[in-house]
Design an enzyme around this catalytic site. Structure first.
Site, PDB file in Angstrom:
ATOM      1  N   GLY A  11     -38.524  -1.332  34.504  1.00 26.85           N
ATOM      2  CA  GLY A  11     -37.324  -2.159  34.493  1.00 26.85           C
ATOM      3  C   GLY A  11     -37.376  -3.125  33.080  1.00 26.85           C
ATOM      4  O   GLY A  11     -38.502  -3.496  32.752  1.00 26.85           O
ATOM      5  N   CYS A  12     -36.183  -3.687  32.588  1.00 28.12           N
ATOM      6  CA  CYS A  12     -36.267  -4.612  31.446  1.00 28.12           C
ATOM      7  C   CYS A  12     -36.793  -5.886  31.704  1.00 28.12           C
ATOM      8  O   CYS A  12     -37.913  -6.461  31.206  1.00 28.12           O
ATOM      9  CB  CYS A  12     -34.894  -4.610  30.971  1.00 28.12           C
ATOM     10  SG  CYS A  12     -33.482  -5.058  31.897  1.00 28.12           S
ATOM     11  N   TYR A  13     -36.211  -6.521  32.909  1.00 27.96           N
ATOM     12  CA  TYR A  13     -36.910  -7.927  33.170  1.00 27.96           C
ATOM     13  C   TYR A  13     -38.263  -7.670  33.867  1.00 27.96           C
ATOM     14  O   TYR A  13     -39.187  -8.510  33.401  1.00 27.96           O
ATOM     15  CB  TYR A  13     -36.316  -8.367  34.494  1.00 27.96           C
ATOM     16  CG  TYR A  13     -34.768  -8.854  34.298  1.00 27.96           C
ATOM     17  CD1 TYR A  13     -34.602  -9.929  33.443  1.00 27.96           C
ATOM     18  CD2 TYR A  13     -33.598  -8.434  34.985  1.00 27.96           C
ATOM     19  CE1 TYR A  13     -33.409 -10.635  33.097  1.00 27.96           C
ATOM     20  CE2 TYR A  13     -32.334  -9.098  34.625  1.00 27.96           C
ATOM     21  CZ  TYR A  13     -32.429 -10.246  33.857  1.00 27.96           C
ATOM     22  OH  TYR A  13     -30.997 -10.453  33.543  1.00 27.96           O
TER      23      TYR A  13
END
EC number: 1.2.1.38
Length: 310
Positions: free
Chosen positions: A115-117
């Protein structure tokens, strides 16, 4: 040889950016479905059967259904959803996570895209846990801000229609879907407090980890541990704070597959913040998927990714 790639969900934000990175490459042939057949299970099954790699850009439940469609096939999968990121049958697709991660990705049948975070948080936490500068049971607080493209079609439409605020916090019930992934892949045994937010810009992300300093955990040891872990990496840069200045701009890495890490603070007062900056649609999504695809096919890892990266 042109490898055949099927992006299941190519009309979404992540799928579109993967397609843009692949469609001009001579070594890649993209399998497309007519728009009216993109949700047709039979058509999708045929596309998977033809492909060397399928890239899933779908909601979690739809991604699980897509995996079921490929049962018994040779096609290898990269899943950009949250569905399989803590599933030990799937290799985690953050190539810089450890010295063995690239080899595992290269051999994998199933790869789960980070995921990005999570990419920003794990990039900070995992090397510092390994170096003994963060305890696995330490109570951590992670703060982050992302462009609105990270929120999917509904949030994108809200901002594009100018119906959204300049900035907002969310996920304050501490059930954000990236927390399990951050714990497992970061090597934590205690759930961190995670406070994400969204800004009124399309893409770009900054993830912050505040830390207290002591005799062992200093500004220097934090920087050196990160620099040592990511030495010679193309897509993760560890930059001295004085080269960045007093302002962190979440959009600095936009249009690239680069994740930039830096350590800020004051030794005299014993406080520091480690910051990761990345494009939430680059290294945080589409760029990472292309990087993983390149590794799986034994191609140049940076193919299709170095346009603005350097």
């Amino acid at each position: 040889m042109a490898y055949k790639i099927f992006i299941d969900g190519e009309a979404g934000t992540t799928g579109l950016q993967i397609r843009e990175r692949l469609e001009l490459r001579d070594d890649i042939h993209l399998i497309h479905l007519d728009p009216e057949r993109r949700k047709d299970a039979s058509a999708r099954r045929d596309a998977f059967a033809e492909a060397h790699i399928g890239i899933l850009c779908l909601p979690d439940e739809a991604a699980k259904e897509a995996v079921a469609l490929t049962a018994g096939m040779d096609v290898r999968l990269i899943d950009a959803s949250t569905a399989h990121r803590v599933d030990d049958r799937w290799v985690y697709g953050f190539a810089e996570l450890s010295g063995e991660q690239r080899d595992q990705i290269a051999e994998a049948h199933y790869v789960s895209n980070p995921g990005c975070y999570s990419t920003g948080a794990i990039a900070i936490i995992a090397p510092l846990v390994e170096a003994g500068l963060i305890y696995d049971d330490e109570a951590l607080s992670i703060n982050a801000v992302s462009g609105y493209t990270g929120g999917g079609k509904a949030l994108i439409a809200e901002y594009q229609d100018e119906n959204a605020p300049a900035h907002f916090l969310y996920g304050l019930n501490q059930h954000h879907k990236h927390i399990p992934e951050i714990m497992v892949q970061g090597g934590l045994t205690v759930r961190p407090i995670f406070s994400p937010s969204v800004g009124n810009y399309a893409q770009g992300m900054a993830v912050q980890l505040p830390l207290r300093l002591d005799n062992d955990r200093t500004m220097t040891t934090l920087h050196e541990a990160l620099a040592d872990h990511y030495r010679d990496q193309t897509f993760v840069q560890v930059v001295p704070a004085d080269q960045i200045g007093s302002r962190i701009i979440p959009t600095d890495m936009n249009g690239t597959n680069v994740l930039r890490l830096s350590v800020h603070g004051d030794e005299a007062i014993g406080c520091a913040t480690v910051v990761a900056v990345l494009d939430n649609l680059g290294k945080g999504a589409s760029g990472a998927a292309v990087q993983n695809m390149n590794i799986m096919l034994d191609l140049d890892e940076a193919a299709g990714l170095l346009g603005d990266d350097g």
